[in-house]
Design an enzyme around this catalytic site. Sequence first.
Site, PDB file in Angstrom:
ATOM      1  N   MET A  30      30.096  38.174  33.993  1.00  0.00           N
ATOM      2  CA  MET A  30      29.658  36.782  34.174  1.00  0.00           C
ATOM      3  C   MET A  30      30.080  36.283  35.550  1.00  0.00           C
ATOM      4  SD  MET A  30      29.922  35.020  30.458  1.00  0.00           S
ATOM      5  CE  MET A  30      31.671  34.703  30.455  1.00  0.00           C
ATOM      6  N   GLY A  31      30.453  37.233  36.423  1.00  0.00           N
ATOM      7  CA  GLY A  31      30.773  36.855  37.799  1.00  0.00           C
ATOM      8  C   GLY A  31      32.161  36.266  37.964  1.00  0.00           C
ATOM      9  N   TYR A  32      32.377  35.649  39.135  1.00  0.00           N
ATOM     10  CA  TYR A  32      33.702  35.162  39.554  1.00  0.00           C
ATOM     11  C   TYR A  32      34.674  36.341  39.491  1.00  0.00           C
ATOM     12  CZ  TYR A  32      36.410  31.275  41.177  1.00  0.00           C
ATOM     13  OH  TYR A  32      37.119  30.425  41.975  1.00  0.00           O
ATOM     14  N   HIS A  37      37.179  43.253  37.017  1.00  0.00           N
ATOM     15  CA  HIS A  37      35.773  43.644  37.200  1.00  0.00           C
ATOM     16  C   HIS A  37      35.674  44.837  38.159  1.00  0.00           C
ATOM     17  CE1 HIS A  37      35.330  39.161  36.396  1.00  0.00           C
ATOM     18  NE2 HIS A  37      34.575  39.675  35.449  1.00  0.00           N
ATOM     19  N   GLY A 147      35.722  46.127  29.651  1.00  0.00           N
ATOM     20  CA  GLY A 147      37.183  46.066  29.717  1.00  0.00           C
ATOM     21  C   GLY A 147      37.793  45.925  28.332  1.00  0.00           C
ATOM     22  N   SER A 186      38.685  35.397  34.856  1.00  0.00           N
ATOM     23  CA  SER A 186      38.029  34.363  35.672  1.00  0.00           C
ATOM     24  C   SER A 186      38.547  32.979  35.280  1.00  0.00           C
ATOM     25  CB  SER A 186      36.512  34.407  35.466  1.00  0.00           C
ATOM     26  OG  SER A 186      36.035  35.709  35.681  1.00  0.00           O
TER      27      SER A 186
HETATM   28  P1  AMP Z   1      33.518  38.662  32.123  1.00  0.00           P
HETATM   29  O1  AMP Z   1      32.927  38.449  33.491  1.00  0.00           O
HETATM   30  O2  AMP Z   1      34.762  37.896  31.877  1.00  0.00           O
HETATM   31  O3  AMP Z   1      32.493  38.571  31.022  1.00  0.00           O
HETATM   32  O4  AMP Z   1      34.004  40.175  32.101  1.00  0.00           O
HETATM   33  C1  AMP Z   1      33.130  41.223  32.434  1.00  0.00           C
HETATM   34  C2  AMP Z   1      33.778  42.537  32.070  1.00  0.00           C
HETATM   35  O5  AMP Z   1      35.016  42.657  32.759  1.00  0.00           O
HETATM   36  C3  AMP Z   1      34.102  42.645  30.567  1.00  0.00           C
HETATM   37  O6  AMP Z   1      33.827  43.964  30.117  1.00  0.00           O
HETATM   38  C4  AMP Z   1      35.572  42.348  30.529  1.00  0.00           C
HETATM   39  O7  AMP Z   1      36.235  42.941  29.436  1.00  0.00           O
HETATM   40  C5  AMP Z   1      36.025  42.974  31.829  1.00  0.00           C
HETATM   41  N1  AMP Z   1      37.305  42.382  32.222  1.00  0.00           N
HETATM   42  C6  AMP Z   1      37.614  41.065  32.354  1.00  0.00           C
HETATM   43  N2  AMP Z   1      38.916  40.912  32.671  1.00  0.00           N
HETATM   44  C7  AMP Z   1      39.430  42.165  32.750  1.00  0.00           C
HETATM   45  C8  AMP Z   1      40.736  42.675  33.038  1.00  0.00           C
HETATM   46  N3  AMP Z   1      41.755  41.880  33.315  1.00  0.00           N
HETATM   47  N4  AMP Z   1      40.904  44.015  33.025  1.00  0.00           N
HETATM   48  C9  AMP Z   1      39.875  44.853  32.736  1.00  0.00           C
HETATM   49  N5  AMP Z   1      38.629  44.426  32.450  1.00  0.00           N
HETATM   50  C10 AMP Z   1      38.411  43.107  32.461  1.00  0.00           C
END
Ligand code: AMP
Length: 280
Positions: A30-32, A37, A147, A186
């Site tokens: 979802m960016g940021y 990521h 993640g 994020s």
């Molecule tokens: P999001 O942008 O928050 O939807 O995350 C996108 C992907 O990044 C998802 O698969 C999350 O599980 C992964 N992710 C977010 N935070 C972390 C982190 N601290 N360590 C590893 N993967 C992460």
Amino acid sequence: MRIIETISEMRKVQKEWRENGESIGLVPTMGYLHEGHLSLIAEAKKRCSKVVMSLFVNPLQFGPTEDFERYPRDMERDSQLANESGVDIIFAPSVAEMYPHKMKTTVVVSEITDTLCGASRPGHFDGVATVVSKLFHIVQPDFAFFGQKDAQQVAVIKQMVDDLNMPLEIIPCPIVREPDGLAKSSRNVYLSEEARKQAVVLSRSLKQAEADYQQGLQPGEIKERAMSLIKTQPLADIDYVELLTYPSLKPLEKFNGQPFILALAVRFGDTRLIDNKIFS
Ligand code: AMP
């Protein structure tokens, strides 16, 4: 690196790649972007000759009172980081491109979504499974990278892929943390200075649980002690602290050699943070 905003263009590129025998990795985000990521991108680069990072803040997975509108966005910085990390394409569709009309189809994964974030955020995983399923159909990756920070999400997506015979492999990647232990997210930017300090209690409680487990404590005691430690922080408002089998996410009264998860969701002001540790 290219930024693609339409499904038709994304399909065209993936078809060309297929014809050239490339292997395709998808990193849904979802960016940021933060190092969490970027670790998924690095893993995708290791396994695949082409890497697509999707960047889409998916309204379907946010509840009516949640932070969809204020979710942090910074396309310029994200494209720079993605480019530096070797992403080939950012797929960044608009909401209208992904949902041109009201959806009449929803992907629902049952049972494992009844607990943890599925219980606290009704409909959240229907939104996640539906959008991830759309992304898989659009990008048609060989591998998709998620993640373990969102451990329930990994379980849900793996179940969906298995149940629906989707032709790709899900690769879970380890949680990336700040030097003091806070899991990168994020949403960490929302935290006040004081909340940021107190939020370290999440990873500390997971560490304590690890030591407790080594000492032979039972699930109930480990969970209670994790809760007590979190409650020492005045700003921490516990949503859940659960010790469950993983990935089936069933209650666990006694250890029986099965992998299990200690999963936490805690609010600091209006910011809800999650963290977990899987014991296998
Ligand atoms: P999001 O942008 O928050 O939807 O995350 C996108 C992907 O990044 C998802 O698969 C999350 O599980 C992964 N992710 C977010 N935070 C972390 C982190 N601290 N360590 C590893 N993967 C992460």
